[in-house]
Design an enzyme around this catalytic site. Sequence first.
Site, PDB file in Angstrom:
ATOM      1  N   CYS A  98     -71.223  19.545  41.372  1.00  0.00           N
ATOM      2  CA  CYS A  98     -70.924  18.600  42.386  1.00  0.00           C
ATOM      3  C   CYS A  98     -70.946  17.354  41.794  1.00  0.00           C
ATOM      4  CB  CYS A  98     -71.604  18.752  43.616  1.00  0.00           C
ATOM      5  SG  CYS A  98     -70.914  17.929  44.939  1.00  0.00           S
TER       6      CYS A  98
ATOM      7  N   LYS B 245     -79.014  20.647  37.666  1.00  0.00           N
ATOM      8  CA  LYS B 245     -77.866  19.226  37.776  1.00  0.00           C
ATOM      9  C   LYS B 245     -78.541  18.216  37.067  1.00  0.00           C
ATOM     10  CE  LYS B 245     -75.506  17.274  41.801  1.00  0.00           C
ATOM     11  NZ  LYS B 245     -75.596  17.516  43.317  1.00  0.00           N
TER      12      LYS B 245
ATOM     13  N   GLU C 113     -71.915  25.130  45.911  1.00  0.00           N
ATOM     14  CA  GLU C 113     -73.515  24.669  45.791  1.00  0.00           C
ATOM     15  C   GLU C 113     -74.272  24.873  46.862  1.00  0.00           C
ATOM     16  OE1 GLU C 113     -73.307  20.456  45.660  1.00  0.00           O
ATOM     17  OE2 GLU C 113     -75.239  20.099  44.792  1.00  0.00           O
TER      18      GLU C 113
END
Lengths: 295, 295
Positions: free
Chosen positions: A155, A118, A45
């Site tokens: 994540c 995300k 990331e």
Amino acid sequence: MATSAFKIAAIQMRCTDDADRNLATAEKFIRKAAKSGARMACLPELFRSTYFCQTEDHSKFQLAEPVPGPTTKALAGLSRELEIVIVGSVFERRAAGVYHNTAVVLDADGSLAGMYRKMHIPDDPLYYEKFYFTPGDLGFQAIDTECGRVGTLVCWDQWYPEAARLTALQGAIVLAYPTAIGWHPSEKKKWGASQLSAWQTMQRSHAIANGVYVAAVNRVGHEGPKKGGIEFWGGSFICDPYGRVLAEARGDREEVIIAECDPSVLETARQHWPFLRDRRIDAYAPILKRTLEKP
Amino acid sequence: MATSAFKIAAIQMRCTDDADRNLATAEKFIRKAAKSGARMACLPELFRSTYFCQTEDHSKFQLAEPVPGPTTKALAGLSRELEIVIVGSVFERRAAGVYHNTAVVLDADGSLAGMYRKMHIPDDPLYYEKFYFTPGDLGFQAIDTECGRVGTLVCWDQWYPEAARLTALQGAIVLAYPTAIGWHPSEKKKWGASQLSAWQTMQRSHAIANGVYVAAVNRVGHEGPKKGGIEFWGGSFICDPYGRVLAEARGDREEVIIAECDPSVLETARQHWPFLRDRRIDAYAPILKRTLEKP
């Protein structure tokens, strides 16, 4: 879309304040992965910078760039040259005031196969992501590539079974999680082992529950003030649809790990562990509520 | 509803073809648990008989009984006497031709606090449950007791993150999974370790994702033909909201394991790992579909 087995590489690397140097590091490892036969390579990331979310600092918005933009262009050149699919990560400037934490997928011909913004954004001490990133509004994404369909998640998403489910149900062979996670050094002694175990456990559970490969790709190294900051714990791994860890990186060094993703293994796993057959979709509607506790 | 810490016991036992003997075994271990300070005791799935689903045999419907009925009555007497909450398991006859695999909760005063009819029903070699059990239609259940709210789920449910989520969101402090799972002896060498690991991983992931205690309660022993049958793998465990295993039984013997469930630990865990805060309930609706693959 190919449905044959392919090798996937997870690239665990250190990141610095020098964006060009980080790109060079990524390139070096992608070349190494390709040389080893990998047909897909996944980067951590926000690999083009240190993890700037440790503070809320307006000047960091300078790091953002459009998609497509410089990073996707650089990765596209590499994927075209090496005929390798690349899952990258970009601090995306979508508009003035609208920024995202975005996974990008470059197909093996260098085209931008797709992107994922995300969806779950954390906000915790030293992980002030809600300051920087608007939560994604593209929904969950499984993206077709020359290797097959890859699910992209980032994540904090890894703690959400719903995210894995919604991505896997789209037919992803592998869920790729570009990640930047580590310990607060002051907590490591007491909590380090259980935090790392929880992180791996969650992602192995996504593989098992959904009958899918998972690739978790973390950065490594300490960033921030010496007596503080974050010690990124590495530990990148690739597991199969039974949750068996096929390859795992250490916690303290840059490393390329490689494993095979075989759609026929995935199909066999789902026949022997037929969880998708028995989902009670008639009874899951309350999952759309924030809580089910009575006031 | 009490909100203070309490000790929970998982009772791992052998089951025989003698229903009375199995009840006596359960009673012996519940008394032992109470003596050790447990305020809640959980029994394995269908503990009053051997695991009859190894074959499709109409004569086994004789084992079914109503709820309330003989088993709940016996457990109620015990819970009243010992002032302990009991999570039990009953092969429920609801009507002629309608049978369920049902978890029952006896409160510490002997009253029937609630029941849960297994929602996800397996059907695999030696686990022919779809022959016996109608899938539950009570939905997911968190049941108030004198110890606090307990979420009841059964065996195959443990592979479904949706089930854990929908139960935990109702405010359960602990998810209790009465279970009957084991190895096909012929597969044990090759698959035994990964099957057991996957089983534990899934349930630890439910604890982590939802910030809740989990108690997995399995039977132990070999049942069925000597060269075949099922070797139930025991391995009952209790884990905390961080997924840390607090107590774990061996694979080869009857055992009572005990651990503390503390609602204040649960609250702290959810403040430090605030996953419930960030759920994207606006984006989860497709989870109500069977698959999201395009035809």
